[in-house]
Motif scaffolding. Structure first.
Motif, PDB file in Angstrom:
ATOM      1  N   MET B   1       1.507  -1.142  -8.106  1.00  0.00           N
ATOM      2  CA  MET B   1       0.719  -1.962  -7.492  1.00  0.00           C
ATOM      3  C   MET B   1      -0.462  -0.629  -8.416  1.00  0.00           C
ATOM      4  O   MET B   1      -0.044   0.850  -7.923  1.00  0.00           O
ATOM      5  N   ALA B   2      -1.425  -0.625  -9.540  1.00  0.00           N
ATOM      6  CA  ALA B   2      -2.224   0.608 -10.123  1.00  0.00           C
ATOM      7  C   ALA B   2      -2.313   1.042  -8.758  1.00  0.00           C
ATOM      8  O   ALA B   2      -2.814   2.773  -9.353  1.00  0.00           O
ATOM      9  N   THR B   3      -2.768   0.438  -8.344  1.00  0.00           N
ATOM     10  CA  THR B   3      -4.207   1.405  -7.282  1.00  0.00           C
ATOM     11  C   THR B   3      -4.065   1.539  -5.693  1.00  0.00           C
ATOM     12  O   THR B   3      -4.567   2.045  -5.025  1.00  0.00           O
ATOM     13  N   ARG B   4      -2.463   1.524  -5.760  1.00  0.00           N
ATOM     14  CA  ARG B   4      -1.829   1.944  -4.548  1.00  0.00           C
ATOM     15  C   ARG B   4      -1.815   2.952  -3.704  1.00  0.00           C
ATOM     16  O   ARG B   4      -1.610   4.274  -4.847  1.00  0.00           O
ATOM     17  N   ASP B   5      -2.506   2.819  -2.696  1.00  0.00           N
ATOM     18  CA  ASP B   5      -3.543   4.188  -2.145  1.00  0.00           C
ATOM     19  C   ASP B   5      -3.063   4.282  -0.981  1.00  0.00           C
ATOM     20  O   ASP B   5      -2.597   3.371   0.075  1.00  0.00           O
ATOM     21  N   GLU B   9       0.419  10.532  -0.440  1.00  0.00           N
ATOM     22  CA  GLU B   9       0.525  11.505  -1.290  1.00  0.00           C
ATOM     23  C   GLU B   9      -0.587  13.009  -0.668  1.00  0.00           C
ATOM     24  O   GLU B   9      -1.210  13.261  -1.083  1.00  0.00           O
ATOM     25  N   ALA B  11      -2.500  15.912   0.174  1.00  0.00           N
ATOM     26  CA  ALA B  11      -2.231  17.384  -0.476  1.00  0.00           C
ATOM     27  C   ALA B  11      -0.929  18.521   0.268  1.00  0.00           C
ATOM     28  O   ALA B  11      -0.461  19.225  -0.559  1.00  0.00           O
ATOM     29  N   LYS B  27      -2.400   1.462   6.817  1.00  0.00           N
ATOM     30  CA  LYS B  27      -1.878   0.045   7.171  1.00  0.00           C
ATOM     31  C   LYS B  27      -2.428  -0.720   8.419  1.00  0.00           C
ATOM     32  O   LYS B  27      -2.966  -1.902   7.892  1.00  0.00           O
ATOM     33  N   ARG B  30      -6.417  -0.652   7.888  1.00  0.00           N
ATOM     34  CA  ARG B  30      -6.473  -1.593   6.554  1.00  0.00           C
ATOM     35  C   ARG B  30      -6.259  -3.034   6.399  1.00  0.00           C
ATOM     36  O   ARG B  30      -7.786  -3.732   5.747  1.00  0.00           O
TER      37      ARG B  30
END
Lengths: 312, 294
Positions: B1-5, B9, B11, B27, B30
């Protein structure tokens, strides 16, 4: 050149028919455009001109030559005794706050749903969240009346019994807030679905790159995703803004513009001037100002932000 | 999915150990937010439907009767009111007719706007959009007068014209974007094969644009179906749409809550089912083509 075709050369048919067909094909763009242009002229030029005319005369008449022109008197009446200023302020308040609320909420929901892992849960949310759009504003008004009613409403009941606070009388104490919240319930789906589609169109590589750069989540949205989606965000907000200016049904059904003039949107005010106070000139004067305001505002937005991606 | 956030990730590497925990937390948060909104969406619908199924007297009792024996009493009462049945049928007929008509007018025009060099095309498109900027209340006064003069007042034909007027700009804009997305080589191939302009439009372009036509038809249907003002001003008895009937309930002095809930449900449920069935087409249509054009 391939000769296998489902069409016969026109010359093989009787010549008169072929002539008609040639004309049809020759001028196809004109035939295709004509009905649209006629209907558009009918629904834009005619009402605008007629409102303008009506706003300048004393009594409505179908005979243009007999009309008694009164200059700007109807405009003066609209702004002095017609409550026009109050209506404009209320309308702009509702449009601005609902637009902001629906955009932010729609975007947050779209981003959250887009990040759901399971495809089943994802399509569940996606389908469910568009449902309120199917509810006509007038039905929403009836639902609001049922659920917010001080005596029989479930929401005041829950607030009164489950919280230490006393429920406000929604329709009389906070009518504007109630209108904005109901509209938000009704139309956040519109923003949600466009933003969701927009988010899905952001290229994976773009997000990957910013991930590698170690940009935190909020920066990724602010500097990569939202700028990429700018045309989508802009078109969605423009369309929603234009439609918010049309708001009528939910307010008419919920409060009828009251209490007093607390929710008297311009559209409600014009309706009352025309069909209740029987003052078509004053109604038309307000309509002209309203029309000018909305068209000007939309044009400023279009000119400022541009319409990248819509025309080249 | 393109917008998987997700938190994965993050830093700083030092947080890697807590990755699993953080992922779960995100999760939960969300789904917490999403389920809350689901509740906000569903509860009013549940409430009005359940109210319509409660026997009279139980409809608005507080504390609410969460458990009750469902009855279709309110619906039978409603169906026995000829005006409701007429209004519902009116809406279905008028809205459907307006959708067909608006497609017949708007789709060919959008095709021309997409394929031919129109002088001042940008102005033409803004003009078309401006018809949607006109507040209906400003449009309806002139039409009120002209409809009376032309005997179109309180007729289905008159209402169909008004419904076409609110949706035409939408159809033209969305379909133009759709046609822009269809490669011109498709038509050129057909033309080389000997097809006329019209034939290539009908046999090549229209089938390719089907999803767009479908989505724009759905949206036009919804916008016409929910319209109240035109019915309020331009009808009195014959061509009353269902929105006006529902409104007339609220207007009456003593509100029959159960029947009001039944009328609202009757108006909402078919559209909701329809919307769910066709939801995948909606986004393309609503976004005026900006999304699919990337």
């Amino acid at each position: 050149m391939s000769t296998q075709t489902q069409t016969e050369a026109p010359t093989k048919n009787e010549p008169r028919f072929a002539r008609v067909r040639d004309l049809w094909n020759e001028y196809l763009p004109y035939w295709f455009m004509a009905p649209m242009v006629i209907v558009m002229a009918m629904i834009t030029v005619f009402p605008g001109a007629y409102d303008l005319y009506l706003s300048l005369i004393a009594e409505p008449t179908l005979n243009v030559l007999n009309a008694e022109f009164v200059g700007l008197r109807n405009y003066e009446t609209a702004f002095t005794r017609g409550g026009a200023i109050n209506s404009f302020v209320i309308t702009i308040t509702v449009v601005a706050s609902a637009l902001l609320l629906e955009s932010v909420l729609g975007f947050v929901l779209a981003a959250l749903v887009a990040g759901v892992d399971s495809s089943g849960a994802k399509s569940f949310y996606r389908v469910l969240f568009i449902v309120p759009m199917a509810v006509a504003p007038v039905s929403l008004a009836t639902i609001g009346r049922i659920m917010l009613n001080s005596e029989i409403g479930i929401i005041p009941y829950v607030i009164n019994t489950a919280t230490p606070f006393a429920a406000p009388a929604f329709l009389s104490d906070v009518p504007l807030l109630t209108v904005v919240l109901l509209d938000t319930w009704n139309w956040t789906p519109f923003m949600f679905i466009i933003f969701y589609a927009g988010l899905s169109s952001v290229p994976e590589t773009l997000i990957e790159a910013s991930r590698v750069d170690g940009a935190p989540l909020w920066r990724r949205y602010l500097h990569v995703i939202i700028p990429y989606m700018k045309p989508v965000v802009f078109v969605a907000m423009l369309i929603r803004m234009i439609d918010l200016f049309r708001t009528f049904g939910v307010v008419y059904g919920l409060t009828g513009g009251g209490p007093g003039t607390a929710t008297q949107l311009v559209s409600i005010n014009i309706y009352e001037q025309m069909f209740i106070n029987n003052q078509p000139g004053v109604a038309a004067a307000m309509a002209v100002v309203y029309l000018g305001l909305v068209v000007a505002l939309a044009n400023v937005v279009i000119a400022k932000v541009g319409f990248e991606g819509v025309w080249d | 999915m393109a917008t998987r956030d997700g938190p994965a990730e993050s830093a700083t590497g030092s947080q890697r150990l807590e990755k699993g925990t953080r992922e779960t937390l995100v999760k939960v948060a969300r789904h917490g937010v999403l389920l809350t909104w689901s509740f906000v969406v569903l509860f009013p619908l549940y409430w009005v439907v359940s109210m319509s199924l409660k026997p009279p007297g139980q409809a608005n009792s507080l504390p609410p009767d969460w458990v009750f024996l469902p009855t279709v009493y309110n619906y039978i009462q409603l169906a026995q009111r000829g005006e409701f049945v007429t209004a519902f049928a009116n809406s279905v007929i008028m809205v459907a007719a307006s959708v067909v008509l608006v497609l017949l007018i708007g789709v060919p025009a959008a095709y021309v706007l997409s394929r031919w060099d129109i002088p001042r095309e940008r102005d033409v498109l803004v003009w078309i959009l401006s018809s949607r900027m006109l507040p209906p209340i400003a449009v309806v006064i002139p039409f009120f007068v002209i409809f009376r003069a032309l005997n179109l007042f309180d007729t289905r034909i008159g209402m169909v014209i008004m419904y076409v007027s609110i949706n035409l700009s939408l159809v033209v804009w969305v379909m133009k974007a759709f046609f822009d997305g269809i490669p011109e080589t498709l038509e050129e191939a057909a033309r080389v094969d000997g097809a006329t302009r019209f034939q290539s439009f009908r046999k090549v372009i229209l089938p390719a644009a089907k999803p767009g036509i479908f989505s724009v038809a759905i949206i036009s249907f919804i916008f016409a179906w929910i319209e109240l003002l035109f019915g309020l001003v331009l009808t009195s008895f014959e061509a009353v749409p269902v929105t006006l009937y529902v409104y007339s309930f609220i207007g009456s002095r003593s509100i029959e809550w159960g029947m009001l809930a039944a009328a609202s449900t009757a108006m909402i449920v078919p559209v909701v089912i329809f919307l769910i069935a066709v939801n995948k087409y909606l986004a393309a249509g609503l976004s005026f083509g900006v999304v699919i054009k990337e």
